[in-house]
Each structure stands twice: as C-alpha cells, then as structure tokens.
Enzyme design. Structure first.
Site, short mmCIF file in Angstrom:
data_model
loop_
_atom_site.label_atom_id
_atom_site.label_comp_id
_atom_site.label_asym_id
_atom_site.label_seq_id
_atom_site.Cartn_x
_atom_site.Cartn_y
_atom_site.Cartn_z
N ASP A 86 10.24 32.63 40.91
CA ASP A 86 9.69 31.39 41.34
C ASP A 86 10.22 31.65 43.14
OD1 ASP A 86 7.64 29.89 41.99
OD2 ASP A 86 8.59 28.01 40.70
N ASP A 94 -0.62 25.86 39.84
CA ASP A 94 0.08 25.28 38.89
C ASP A 94 -1.06 24.65 37.51
OD1 ASP A 94 2.21 26.47 39.85
OD2 ASP A 94 3.67 24.14 39.67
C1 GLA Z 1 6.60 25.87 40.60
C2 GLA Z 1 6.00 27.12 39.19
C3 GLA Z 1 5.18 26.07 38.08
C4 GLA Z 1 7.65 25.87 37.79
C5 GLA Z 1 8.00 24.81 38.96
C6 GLA Z 1 9.45 24.57 39.09
O1 GLA Z 1 5.65 24.62 40.81
O2 GLA Z 1 4.75 27.26 39.34
O3 GLA Z 1 5.43 26.51 37.31
O4 GLA Z 1 7.86 26.52 37.67
O5 GLA Z 1 7.92 25.76 39.88
O6 GLA Z 1 9.94 23.68 39.69
#
Ligand code: GLA
Length: 532
Positions: free
Chosen positions: A290, A353
């Site tokens: 990520d 997200d």
């Molecule tokens: C980002 C990702 C999420 C999750 C969070 C964790 O926002 O897009 O899917 O993994 O980080 O901190």
C-alpha cells in the site's frame, strides 16, 4: 569597623542580597517565560486506539506570539493551518482544514476534512494533549524536535525498469477475506484464527474463498537486525500461518513501500528485500502493498510507481514462494494500462477506498466497466474489498455489490465478520452461481448494453458460450427493465434459449423477443442465457 560603618555595611549587604534575589527571581521568571515559548516543531505521539503498544507520530509547526498560537499540521503536499491560544499554561488550538476545490464535472464533491481540536498543558517541556476522535478522548504527548525530524527521509535509489516474469498465480480473481473493512486496527491473532475457522464452517472455503488476509496495524517495528516484527496483537506470525494453512486456507499480509503504512505503522522503506524474505519465511501467500507515505518521498508518475512496485515484486519472486502480489496505489498513473503487470502485480486497486454505503459502492462499481478490458488472467482490476454484511447497505444493495463485482471479475475479498453472518449475508457471499461468473475461466470483459437514467444493463460473455446479463436499477424507485434478444451475440441467433435467474436459482423466460424484469430500487436481476 565602627558601629556606623558596620550598620552601613549591613544595609549595603542587605540591599545587595535583595537585589541579587530580585535579579535571580526575575531571571527565573524570564527563563520560565522563555521555556514556555512553544514556537518550533513538535512531534505529537499518539498511542494506537487498539492498545497494541504502538504510537503514531504527527508533526506540528507552532508559532507563538504572546498568547496567540498559529502554525500548521505538517502534511504533504500542503500543511493544514492551526489557530489557538497558550494562556496560563493551557494550550488550546484547532486545525483549519482547507475547503476542497470544486470537483471536475460529473464527479461527486470532494470530502471536507473535519477540524480537530487539541487541548493541553506544558509539563517539563512536554505538551500533554487531549483531542476527541470518533472513538472518544485521545491522549498524546508532544516533544519539541528539529525541523529535519519532521521531514521524510531522503529518496533511496529505485531499480531500473524491467518486465518481471509472470508468477503464474491468480489465474482467476483471488477470493478470500481481509480484516480492514470490519476491524481496521482491532484485528488480532484470535480474530484471524476465528475467521479461518468460520471460513471453513460456513462453506466459504469450499466455495473458493481461500485467502485470510491481515491488513494494516499488525506491525511493531524492527529488531536489532532490521527484521520487521509484529506488535503484541500477533505474538507468533509463523504459528498463525501454520494454523491458517492447517485449515486448507492461505494467509495474506500487508505492508507499504514507504517508511510508514497508511495507518502510521512500520513500512518496508529501505528493507524491501529483507521484508519479502521475512514474510516468505513466515509462510505468507499474499501481500497487499500500500503506497501511502512513499508519496511523500517519490514522484507520483508511472515510471516511479512502477519502479517502487517492481522492487517488491522482484523481491517476492526471489523468495521462490508463491505469493500473490496486490498493488494498492488507488489507481494512480493508470496502473491497469500495463505497468502494474510489468511490476509483477496480480491485482491492482483502481480506486480510492470503498465504504459501506450505497453511494460509495455504486460510484466505484459502475465506474469500473470502462476498465474491464484491461484485466486478464493473472492480472486483475481491484475495485476494493467487499462490504457485504457490514450493515450499511440493504440486502438488494449487497446483491448488487456481489453481482457487479462478479461481472467485473473483481477479486472477491469479503470484509465482514464471518463468525456472525446472517443467513442473508451468507446467501449472498455463497451464491455459487454468481461466484462462477467471477471465476469464469476464459475471461472476457463485461460491457454495457444500455445505460439510461440510472438503469444499467451489462452483459458478459462466458467461457462456455453463454452470456450473463445484469439489469441494475440505480434509481430510488422500483423499475421495470428489459433486455432485447437482439442484444445477444450473433451466435445466439434463431436458437432456442435457456435462461436462469442467478439470484432466484430458477429458470426464467423471454416474453416474445425480450426478457423483462421488475428490479427493486438499488437492486439487480442477474440472468445467465445459453443457446441450446
Ligand atoms: C489504505 C488502503 C486500505 C487499507 C488502509 C490501511 O487506505 O487503501 O484498503 O489497507 O490503507 O491503513
């Protein structure tokens, strides 16, 4: 000494010592006042709300002028101003998030960040701060630091670009469970074991859901040799992986190429190869990687992002363990156009997200149709994990979620608590006829047949020569929708058709030259059509 002289001397001594005392008090006062000038850089350390023993660092630049406090919460690319007062040892300030610019035409408005209020006192040079979050009162301790301490580390060299070999994994979209949507920071060893048990008991494993993925917040830091170590929520990763494997399942984990993950935990920056070895040694089968804080260090363009992701892709392949590689960079630099695959990605996020709300799922899901042609076996578009069963949508909306993700051949990564599913949730996640669409072996992309006033008809050809048609009602009223026979591929011409409703699990019929259905608000009718 005469008596008079002695008297004069005493008066003089008294006066001198009083003057000294006064001066000392004055100095102390001035000194204290100087010590109480908050101007400078502050590292605010906040304990994780889940009590895992880790801390988040937030940096502030404070300027004090008399009783007035200003400055900024240091954020890349631009700081968020703060304003407040420091009076009678008490500090009070609030962040003033900027008003987001208007969205481009046709896009939803950008979200306005909420202000955060901090209250605190200065004690022995440290600020004891209290703020109020969604989870209640949060207490942090802030210390003065240098400006340099607030800045991201210098950029490390990135590898020259190349095309990594295909790792041969994810021939169909990965299926499993991930902790983030339901648990966020509250995921721990017991929850993961419980989820593995429930995956088996519910029949999900046998329906194809095999990955149990731990998302962010498992990390503590590094040992003396620089090895990444889990925090106290995960006492023994190897033992946990063994447990998950013993259930006939596979296990996934999460990291970031940056120094910090999105939730502020330890990332893989400067330790990419070492971390790939560590997770392989634990027996990990899936890595979600990520981007987050790496954006503070590197440029946000395709070659840079490709190099960042290639570095971990290559490190994973060098472990010779089968590890699914999930790129999470929210669809930046059009990852689907080719560089995600070159960097070794088996799937890549195409959006920001998701959240457990109709407007979020609806916007993300229907926006993906145009990308469907970029997916292929081994390399999938990832419109984010499922929210089915988390409570924020209706049963019809969750059926739409499952149907749409399956038509898109999106990874089916459940995000709910599998230990306490309602029958409705179970029936949606375990609809094998819909799962079969998602997992169709001869991937052919979904296309739009018609899109009008919130009524969307999608069609996807399947490997066995049949097609699946989804009639989606995105409006807020029940609608009658139809699908004309003439929209079917030419190979269906003048042949007898067999229709099957994939949610009712029963045969359906064409009335004349069209298939007609009453579709509830935010709902779907999904039919598979084969030529006999
Ligand atoms: C980002 C990702 C999420 C999750 C969070 C964790 O926002 O897009 O899917 O993994 O980080 O901190």
């Amino acid at each position: 000494m005469t008596q008079g002289a002695f008297g004069a001397f005493m008066i003089c001594r008294f006066t001198i010592s009083r003057a000294f005392l006064l001066a000392a008090v004055l100095l102390l006062f001035v000194g204290a006042a100087a010590a109480q000038d908050l101007t400078g850089y502050w590292d605010v350390r906040t304990p994780s709300y889940s009590g895992d023993g880790t801390f988040r660092d937030t940096y502030f630049r404070i300027e004090q002028s008399g009783e007035t406090v200003s400055g900024e919460l240091i954020r890349k690319p631009a700081g968020i101003p703060i304003t407040g007062t420091f009076k009678d040892e008490a500090l009070h300030f609030v962040t003033v998030p900027p008003v987001p610019p208007p969205p481009p035409p046709g896009q939803p408005p950008r979200r306005q960040m909420l202000p955060i209020t901090y209250d605190g006192t200065l004690e022995n040079g440290r600020l004891m701060l209290t703020t109020h979050g969604r989870m209640g009162e949060i207490h942090s301790v802030a210390e003065k630091v240098t400006k340099e301490a607030t800045e991201p580390p210098a950029a490390l060299p990135l590898p020259a670009l190349k095309t990594l070999p295909d790792n041969g994994l994810a021939k169909t979209p990965p299926m499993g469970w991930n902790s983030w949507n339901k648990f966020a920071g509250r995921v721990d060893d017991a929850a993961v074991r419980g989820m593995a048990d429930a995956m088996v008991a519910s029949g999900m494993r046998d329906a194809g859901y095999v990955y149990i993925n731990i998302d962010d917040t498992w990390e503590l830091g590094r040992d003396a040799n620089g090895n990444l170590i889990p925090n106290k929520k995960f006492p023994d990763m190897r033992a946990l992986a063994d447990y998950v494997h013993s259930k006939g399942l596979k296990i996934g984990i999460y990291s970031s190429p940056g120094p910090k993950t999105c939730a502020g935990y330890e990332g893989s920056y400067g330790h990419v190869t070492q971390d790939a070895k560590t997770i392989a040694a634990w027996g990990i089968d899936y890595l979600k990687y990520d981007l987050c804080s790496d954006l503070d260090i590197y440029k946000d363009d395709a070659p840079t992002l490709q190099a960042i992701y290639q570095e971990m892709g290559e490190a994973l392949q060098a472990t010779h363990r089968d590890i699914i590689y999930s790129l999470c960079e929210y669809g930046r630099a059009q990852v689907w156009t080719g560089w995600g695959e070159k960097a070794g990605g088996n799937l890549w996020r195409t959006t920001g997200d998701i959240s457990d709300r109709w407007d979020s799922m609806d916007r993300i899901g229907f926006d993906q149709i145009k990308l469907a042609a970029y997916a292929k076996p081994g390399h999938w578009n990832d419109p984010d994990m499922l929210e089915i069963g988390n409570g924020g949508m209706t049963v019809d909306e969750y059926r739409t979620h499952m149907s749409l993700w399956s038509l898109l051949a999106a990874p089916l990564i459940a995000g709910n608590d599998l230990r306490s599913m309602t029958d409705e949730t179970r029936n949606i996640l375990l609809n094998r006829e819909v799962i079969a669409i998602d997992q169709d072996p001869g991937y052919k992309p979904v296309g739009s047949i018609s899109s009008k006033n919130g009524l969307e008809t999608l069609m996807r050809p399947l490997a066995d020569g049949s097609v699946v048609v989804g009639l989606f009602n995105r409006t807020s009223a029940t609608a009658e929708m139809f699908f004309p026979r003439e929209s079917l591929p030419a190979s269906f011409n003048s042949r007898k058709l067999a229709l099957r409703d994939l949610w009712k699990h029963e045969a359906a019929w064409m009335a004349g030259e069209r298939f007609t259905a009453i579709v509830p608000t935010h709902g779907v009718v999904l039919v598979k059509i084969s030529a006999e």
